[in-house]
Design an enzyme around this catalytic site. Structure first.
Site, PDB file in Angstrom:
ATOM      1  N   ASP A 197      -6.785  -0.005   2.586  1.00 45.75           N
ATOM      2  CA  ASP A 197      -8.159  -0.011   2.071  1.00 45.75           C
ATOM      3  C   ASP A 197      -8.463   1.389   1.551  1.00 45.75           C
ATOM      4  O   ASP A 197      -7.601   2.275   1.572  1.00 45.75           O
ATOM      5  CB  ASP A 197      -9.162  -0.424   3.156  1.00 45.75           C
ATOM      6  CG  ASP A 197     -10.352  -1.197   2.586  1.00 45.75           C
ATOM      7  OD1 ASP A 197     -10.949  -0.722   1.583  1.00 45.75           O
ATOM      8  OD2 ASP A 197     -10.697  -2.255   3.124  1.00 45.75           O
TER       9      ASP A 197
ATOM     10  N   HIS B 115     -13.085 -13.747  -3.182  1.00 45.37           N
ATOM     11  CA  HIS B 115     -14.401 -14.307  -3.502  1.00 45.37           C
ATOM     12  C   HIS B 115     -15.366 -13.262  -4.047  1.00 45.37           C
ATOM     13  O   HIS B 115     -16.395 -13.608  -4.615  1.00 45.37           O
ATOM     14  CB  HIS B 115     -14.990 -15.033  -2.293  1.00 45.37           C
ATOM     15  CG  HIS B 115     -15.592 -14.150  -1.244  1.00 45.37           C
ATOM     16  ND1 HIS B 115     -16.535 -14.604  -0.349  1.00 45.37           N
ATOM     17  CD2 HIS B 115     -15.375 -12.838  -0.916  1.00 45.37           C
ATOM     18  CE1 HIS B 115     -16.879 -13.621   0.462  1.00 45.37           C
ATOM     19  NE2 HIS B 115     -16.197 -12.544   0.144  1.00 45.37           N
TER      20      HIS B 115
ATOM     21  N   GLY C  73      -5.713   3.318  -0.545  1.00 46.49           N
ATOM     22  CA  GLY C  73      -5.354   2.990  -1.913  1.00 46.49           C
ATOM     23  C   GLY C  73      -6.298   1.994  -2.542  1.00 46.49           C
ATOM     24  O   GLY C  73      -7.258   1.528  -1.917  1.00 46.49           O
ATOM     25  N   ASP C  74      -6.005   1.655  -3.786  1.00 47.74           N
ATOM     26  CA  ASP C  74      -6.807   0.754  -4.608  1.00 47.74           C
ATOM     27  C   ASP C  74      -6.007  -0.522  -4.837  1.00 47.74           C
ATOM     28  O   ASP C  74      -4.949  -0.484  -5.477  1.00 47.74           O
ATOM     29  CB  ASP C  74      -7.130   1.441  -5.933  1.00 47.74           C
ATOM     30  CG  ASP C  74      -7.895   0.554  -6.906  1.00 47.74           C
ATOM     31  OD1 ASP C  74      -8.209  -0.605  -6.557  1.00 47.74           O
ATOM     32  OD2 ASP C  74      -8.172   1.021  -8.031  1.00 47.74           O
ATOM     33  N   PHE C  75      -6.475  -1.653  -4.320  1.00 50.24           N
ATOM     34  CA  PHE C  75      -5.670  -2.871  -4.432  1.00 50.24           C
ATOM     35  C   PHE C  75      -5.571  -3.406  -5.857  1.00 50.24           C
ATOM     36  O   PHE C  75      -4.791  -4.301  -6.126  1.00 50.24           O
ATOM     37  CB  PHE C  75      -6.130  -3.964  -3.466  1.00 50.24           C
ATOM     38  CG  PHE C  75      -7.589  -4.351  -3.504  1.00 50.24           C
ATOM     39  CD1 PHE C  75      -8.258  -4.594  -4.685  1.00 50.24           C
ATOM     40  CD2 PHE C  75      -8.295  -4.511  -2.313  1.00 50.24           C
ATOM     41  CE1 PHE C  75      -9.593  -4.984  -4.699  1.00 50.24           C
ATOM     42  CE2 PHE C  75      -9.628  -4.879  -2.307  1.00 50.24           C
ATOM     43  CZ  PHE C  75     -10.275  -5.125  -3.515  1.00 50.24           C
TER      44      PHE C  75
END
Length: 337
Positions: free
Chosen positions: A202, A246, A226-228
């Site tokens: 995250d 969602h 990190g950046d998913f």
């Protein structure tokens, strides 16, 4: 013609005023009413003294909640905890107090009032109201971000155990919780599967508040900031995406899933998309309610099973099965196509 308590006119009026139930529930959560009833019933006067509120006004709010079985007023005027009110206690197992505060907070409340504009435009009006998209607003306003993080952790606490129990995880190997917040789901998975190792992925500010550092999990976890949208830790056996897809549009979901697909280099690697799977028909379902929340604030959506399959296929994944859990969420499993 006079109306009856169950006439269409009365029912429609009740629907129109349903937001007052949410307002009363928020007030009770913020005031900590349930905490002051943990040791037994108390009158509105006693509760007002304990919560720093006005007794007459507090009684009226609690009287409304009692019509929904959230609290109960007896013939002496004392209020009692009920099964529906007990999770409002801050110290209750799987407390929902913080979740209630989050779900009734301004970043969700105000855009919901502009639903007609959202429907006309086909997009959320959140940025018009707050000057930034939802998650950008949370970054700019730390107080709102804290309410969200705490509320999501509280909401997840009642779901994580049933989800972890519903899936047959591998006997050993590595599980990556993508966008896993404070790590509640990963903690439950690791506790139930003592040979697994876990990676919580995250953003750095979120990871500072993780809940994995417990004696039972010593040596079996690590965090990975990190950046998913860009990349996730590679080479794991299972990738978890709980209440992530969602939040996002279809195009953004495919970006997230492709990042996971790129990371799935281990033979037999699996991805678990964990969200509400909306059923067909007119019956009530929590996913149908949450879908409106996603639409008004985030341009996200809850999806039915075919919609999940389309996203997974577009990202180079092959849907394999859907599993129900003892929560409002289901597990959509996929493997590398």
């Amino acid at each position: 013609m006079p109306t009856t308590p169950h006439s269409p006119a009365v029912r429609l009026t009740e629907h129109a005023l349903a937001y007052l139930h949410s307002a009363a529930l928020r007030a009770a959560a913020l005031l900590g009413v349930a905490d002051h009833l943990a040791d037994g019933p108390r009158t509105a006067e006693e509760l007002a003294a304990a919560t720093g509120s006005d007794a007459a006004h507090l009684r009226r709010a609690l009287r409304l909640l009692a019509t929904r079985e959230v609290f109960r007023e007896d013939e002496t005027g004392a209020f009692h905890l009920t099964p529906a009110a007990d999770p409002l206690r801050s110290d209750a197992p799987s407390s929902l107090r913080d979740a209630v505060v989050m779900l009734t907070d301004e970043p969700f409340w105000r855009p919901a009032g502009q639903l007609a504009d959202t429907v006309r435009r086909g997009r959320t009006v959140f940025e018009d109201l707050f000057g930034a998209p939802y998650f950008g607003h949370l970054e700019r306003v730390p107080e709102a971000g804290a309410v969200f993080d705490t509320g999501m952790a509280g909401l997840a606490e009642s779901e994580n155990g049933p989800i972890a129990a519903a899936y047959d995880f591998p006997a050993d190997g590595t599980v990556v919780d993508v966008g896993g917040g404070r790590g509640g789901l990963l903690r439950q998975v690791l506790l139930r599967n003592p040979a697994l190792h876990g990676i919580l992925h995250d953003q750095e500010p979120v990871l500072r508040h993780h809940t994995l550092d417990t004696p039972e999990l010593t040596g079996r976890w690590q965090t990975h900031p990190g950046d998913f949208f860009a990349a996730v830790p590679p080479g794991a056996d299972v990738y978890l995406l709980k209440r992530i897809l969602h939040d996002w549009s279809d195009d953004d979901c495919v970006r997230i899933l492709r990042a996971c697909r790129t990371a799935m280099t281990r033979p037999g690697s699996r991805l678990l998309a964990i969200d509400a799977v909306v059923p067909a028909g007119n019956a009530p379902h929590p996913g149908k309610t949450m879908d409106i929340l996603m639409m008004t604030s985030l341009d996200g959506r809850e999806r039915d099973e075919p919609a999940f399959h389309r996203l997974l296929t577009a990202a180079g994944l092959e849907p394999s099965r859907t599993l129900a859990t003892d929560s409002t969420l289901s597990i959509v499993e996929a493997v590398v196509a």
